[in-house]
Write a protein that holds these residues in place. Structure first.
Motif, PDB file in Angstrom:
ATOM      1  N   ILE A  93       2.636 -12.826  -2.103  1.00  0.00           N
ATOM      2  CA  ILE A  93       1.670 -13.918  -2.032  1.00  0.00           C
ATOM      3  C   ILE A  93       0.361 -13.354  -1.473  1.00  0.00           C
ATOM      4  O   ILE A  93       0.356 -12.742  -0.400  1.00  0.00           O
ATOM      5  N   ALA A  94      -0.739 -13.554  -2.192  1.00  0.00           N
ATOM      6  CA  ALA A  94      -2.052 -13.098  -1.710  1.00  0.00           C
ATOM      7  C   ALA A  94      -2.520 -14.022  -0.577  1.00  0.00           C
ATOM      8  O   ALA A  94      -2.462 -15.241  -0.710  1.00  0.00           O
ATOM      9  N   GLY A  95      -2.972 -13.442   0.501  1.00  0.00           N
ATOM     10  CA  GLY A  95      -3.471 -14.219   1.634  1.00  0.00           C
ATOM     11  C   GLY A  95      -4.899 -14.688   1.450  1.00  0.00           C
ATOM     12  O   GLY A  95      -5.400 -15.496   2.223  1.00  0.00           O
ATOM     13  N   GLU A  96      -5.562 -14.163   0.433  1.00  0.00           N
ATOM     14  CA  GLU A  96      -6.925 -14.558   0.087  1.00  0.00           C
ATOM     15  C   GLU A  96      -7.136 -14.201  -1.378  1.00  0.00           C
ATOM     16  O   GLU A  96      -6.287 -13.564  -1.989  1.00  0.00           O
ATOM     17  N   ALA A  97      -8.244 -14.614  -1.951  1.00  0.00           N
ATOM     18  CA  ALA A  97      -8.523 -14.310  -3.353  1.00  0.00           C
ATOM     19  C   ALA A  97      -8.650 -12.798  -3.542  1.00  0.00           C
ATOM     20  O   ALA A  97      -9.345 -12.126  -2.769  1.00  0.00           O
ATOM     21  N   VAL A  98      -7.958 -12.272  -4.548  1.00  0.00           N
ATOM     22  CA  VAL A  98      -7.992 -10.846  -4.855  1.00  0.00           C
ATOM     23  C   VAL A  98      -8.152 -10.674  -6.358  1.00  0.00           C
ATOM     24  O   VAL A  98      -7.878 -11.593  -7.125  1.00  0.00           O
ATOM     25  N   LYS A  99      -8.582  -9.487  -6.770  1.00  0.00           N
ATOM     26  CA  LYS A  99      -8.645  -9.195  -8.193  1.00  0.00           C
ATOM     27  C   LYS A  99      -7.924  -7.885  -8.476  1.00  0.00           C
ATOM     28  O   LYS A  99      -7.673  -7.086  -7.560  1.00  0.00           O
ATOM     29  N   ALA A 100      -7.579  -7.683  -9.719  1.00  0.00           N
ATOM     30  CA  ALA A 100      -6.847  -6.485 -10.110  1.00  0.00           C
ATOM     31  C   ALA A 100      -7.597  -5.232  -9.674  1.00  0.00           C
ATOM     32  O   ALA A 100      -8.802  -5.127  -9.860  1.00  0.00           O
ATOM     33  N   GLY A 101      -6.873  -4.313  -9.072  1.00  0.00           N
ATOM     34  CA  GLY A 101      -7.458  -3.055  -8.631  1.00  0.00           C
ATOM     35  C   GLY A 101      -7.926  -3.045  -7.190  1.00  0.00           C
ATOM     36  O   GLY A 101      -8.203  -1.987  -6.631  1.00  0.00           O
ATOM     37  N   ASP A 102      -8.031  -4.217  -6.555  1.00  0.00           N
ATOM     38  CA  ASP A 102      -8.460  -4.268  -5.154  1.00  0.00           C
ATOM     39  C   ASP A 102      -7.471  -3.534  -4.258  1.00  0.00           C
ATOM     40  O   ASP A 102      -6.255  -3.650  -4.433  1.00  0.00           O
ATOM     41  N   GLN A 103      -7.989  -2.786  -3.290  1.00  0.00           N
ATOM     42  CA  GLN A 103      -7.164  -2.118  -2.290  1.00  0.00           C
ATOM     43  C   GLN A 103      -6.553  -3.184  -1.381  1.00  0.00           C
ATOM     44  O   GLN A 103      -7.243  -4.097  -0.950  1.00  0.00           O
ATOM     45  N   ALA A 104      -5.263  -3.071  -1.093  1.00  0.00           N
ATOM     46  CA  ALA A 104      -4.564  -4.058  -0.280  1.00  0.00           C
ATOM     47  C   ALA A 104      -4.558  -3.695   1.195  1.00  0.00           C
ATOM     48  O   ALA A 104      -4.625  -2.524   1.564  1.00  0.00           O
ATOM     49  N   GLY A 105      -4.454  -4.726   1.997  1.00  0.00           N
ATOM     50  CA  GLY A 105      -4.328  -4.580   3.433  1.00  0.00           C
ATOM     51  C   GLY A 105      -3.473  -5.704   3.982  1.00  0.00           C
ATOM     52  O   GLY A 105      -3.012  -6.571   3.231  1.00  0.00           O
ATOM     53  N   LEU A 106      -3.264  -5.693   5.285  1.00  0.00           N
ATOM     54  CA  LEU A 106      -2.504  -6.745   5.959  1.00  0.00           C
ATOM     55  C   LEU A 106      -3.351  -7.325   7.072  1.00  0.00           C
ATOM     56  O   LEU A 106      -3.995  -6.581   7.818  1.00  0.00           O
ATOM     57  N   ASP A 107      -3.347  -8.666   7.201  1.00  0.00           N
ATOM     58  CA  ASP A 107      -4.027  -9.251   8.358  1.00  0.00           C
ATOM     59  C   ASP A 107      -3.061  -9.217   9.540  1.00  0.00           C
ATOM     60  O   ASP A 107      -1.925  -8.754   9.422  1.00  0.00           O
ATOM     61  N   SER A 108      -3.477  -9.705  10.683  1.00  0.00           N
ATOM     62  CA  SER A 108      -2.661  -9.601  11.897  1.00  0.00           C
ATOM     63  C   SER A 108      -1.372 -10.407  11.827  1.00  0.00           C
ATOM     64  O   SER A 108      -0.468 -10.189  12.622  1.00  0.00           O
ATOM     65  N   THR A 109      -1.273 -11.344  10.868  1.00  0.00           N
ATOM     66  CA  THR A 109      -0.050 -12.127  10.710  1.00  0.00           C
ATOM     67  C   THR A 109       0.838 -11.594   9.593  1.00  0.00           C
ATOM     68  O   THR A 109       1.885 -12.163   9.307  1.00  0.00           O
ATOM     69  N   GLY A 110       0.412 -10.510   8.930  1.00  0.00           N
ATOM     70  CA  GLY A 110       1.218  -9.901   7.886  1.00  0.00           C
ATOM     71  C   GLY A 110       0.918 -10.394   6.484  1.00  0.00           C
ATOM     72  O   GLY A 110       1.595 -10.002   5.543  1.00  0.00           O
ATOM     73  N   LYS A 111      -0.101 -11.232   6.317  1.00  0.00           N
ATOM     74  CA  LYS A 111      -0.468 -11.682   4.972  1.00  0.00           C
ATOM     75  C   LYS A 111      -1.128 -10.543   4.217  1.00  0.00           C
ATOM     76  O   LYS A 111      -1.863  -9.737   4.794  1.00  0.00           O
ATOM     77  N   PHE A 112      -0.902 -10.500   2.902  1.00  0.00           N
ATOM     78  CA  PHE A 112      -1.486  -9.471   2.055  1.00  0.00           C
ATOM     79  C   PHE A 112      -2.910  -9.888   1.695  1.00  0.00           C
ATOM     80  O   PHE A 112      -3.126 -10.899   1.036  1.00  0.00           O
ATOM     81  N   VAL A 113      -3.881  -9.113   2.177  1.00  0.00           N
ATOM     82  CA  VAL A 113      -5.305  -9.407   2.010  1.00  0.00           C
ATOM     83  C   VAL A 113      -6.017  -8.157   1.506  1.00  0.00           C
ATOM     84  O   VAL A 113      -5.397  -7.111   1.321  1.00  0.00           O
ATOM     85  N   LEU A 114      -7.307  -8.262   1.319  1.00  0.00           N
ATOM     86  CA  LEU A 114      -8.113  -7.098   0.955  1.00  0.00           C
ATOM     87  C   LEU A 114      -8.132  -6.102   2.110  1.00  0.00           C
ATOM     88  O   LEU A 114      -8.142  -6.500   3.283  1.00  0.00           O
ATOM     89  N   ALA A 115      -8.160  -4.822   1.778  1.00  0.00           N
ATOM     90  CA  ALA A 115      -8.190  -3.787   2.817  1.00  0.00           C
ATOM     91  C   ALA A 115      -9.392  -3.957   3.733  1.00  0.00           C
ATOM     92  O   ALA A 115      -9.306  -3.719   4.934  1.00  0.00           O
ATOM     93  N   ALA A 116     -10.518  -4.419   3.189  1.00  0.00           N
ATOM     94  CA  ALA A 116     -11.725  -4.617   3.995  1.00  0.00           C
ATOM     95  C   ALA A 116     -11.555  -5.750   5.006  1.00  0.00           C
ATOM     96  O   ALA A 116     -12.231  -5.783   6.030  1.00  0.00           O
ATOM     97  N   THR A 117     -10.640  -6.669   4.734  1.00  0.00           N
ATOM     98  CA  THR A 117     -10.402  -7.811   5.617  1.00  0.00           C
ATOM     99  C   THR A 117      -9.386  -7.481   6.697  1.00  0.00           C
ATOM    100  O   THR A 117      -9.462  -7.993   7.805  1.00  0.00           O
ATOM    101  N   GLY A 118      -8.399  -6.656   6.362  1.00  0.00           N
ATOM    102  CA  GLY A 118      -7.301  -6.363   7.287  1.00  0.00           C
ATOM    103  C   GLY A 118      -7.111  -4.880   7.487  1.00  0.00           C
ATOM    104  O   GLY A 118      -8.036  -4.083   7.302  1.00  0.00           O
ATOM    105  N   THR A 119      -5.899  -4.507   7.866  1.00  0.00           N
ATOM    106  CA  THR A 119      -5.531  -3.106   8.040  1.00  0.00           C
ATOM    107  C   THR A 119      -5.095  -2.555   6.690  1.00  0.00           C
ATOM    108  O   THR A 119      -4.168  -3.071   6.073  1.00  0.00           O
ATOM    109  N   LYS A 120      -5.764  -1.501   6.247  1.00  0.00           N
ATOM    110  CA  LYS A 120      -5.485  -0.913   4.933  1.00  0.00           C
ATOM    111  C   LYS A 120      -4.063  -0.361   4.881  1.00  0.00           C
ATOM    112  O   LYS A 120      -3.591   0.286   5.823  1.00  0.00           O
ATOM    113  N   ILE A 121      -3.372  -0.648   3.760  1.00  0.00           N
ATOM    114  CA  ILE A 121      -2.068  -0.039   3.497  1.00  0.00           C
ATOM    115  C   ILE A 121      -2.176   0.712   2.184  1.00  0.00           C
ATOM    116  O   ILE A 121      -3.125   0.516   1.430  1.00  0.00           O
ATOM    117  N   ASN A 122      -1.237   1.577   1.911  1.00  0.00           N
ATOM    118  CA  ASN A 122      -1.281   2.387   0.700  1.00  0.00           C
ATOM    119  C   ASN A 122      -0.785   1.561  -0.486  1.00  0.00           C
ATOM    120  O   ASN A 122       0.322   1.758  -0.980  1.00  0.00           O
TER     121      ASN A 122
END
Length: 134
Positions: A93-122
């Motif tokens: 489940i995307a924690g915010e609006a994302v588009k194909a190819g965007d680098q993923a990250g996690l916010d402090s609650t573990g939601k999948f967000v943009l890397a620029a918004t949260g902590t970048k993951i691979n």
């Protein structure tokens, strides 16, 4: 946009030879398709819901669990052994609006967000999604 989700979350999107699944114990209830971190307060190979620690993977759906299915989520009741995907393709489940190819990250609650918004993951998003959509 409604909060209705097609419940594919936690299922591998498609098989690839580039994948890694691991089995971990948990003393905490875990929702399928959510991010988890290593639990350093417990024994080796134990995980808990992500809260800013070291990302361990995503809780996978498996056929050998008895799930508590409420609010359109599937929860593995603790204590349990869970399968985590640390490399591969997973519906989340995307924690915010994302588009194909965007680098993923996690916010402090573990939601999948943009890397620029949260902590970048691979990881990256393969498809576009609005907030709270797969």
């Amino acid at each position: 946009m409604s909060d209705i989700v097609v419940n594919r979350t936690g299922i591998e999107a498609y098989y690839t030879s580039v994948r890694e699944r691991h089995v971990f114990n948990t003393a905490t209830d875990l929702v399928i398709g959510t991010s988890v971190e290593f639990d350093d307060t417990q024994e080796l190979r134990t995980c808990k819901p992500y809260a800013g620690g070291k990302f361990a993977g995503i809780v996978c759906h498996t056929d050998d669990h008895v799930y508590d299915e409420t609010a359109n989520t599937k929860t593995v009741k603790a204590p349990a052994t869970v399968s985590l995907l640390s490399k591969g393709n997973m519906w989340v489940i995307a924690g915010e609006a994302v588009k194909a190819g965007d680098q993923a990250g996690l916010d402090s609650t573990g939601k999948f967000v943009l890397a620029a918004t949260g902590t970048k993951i691979n990881a990256h998003f393969e498809t576009a999604a609005a907030a709270n959509e797969e």
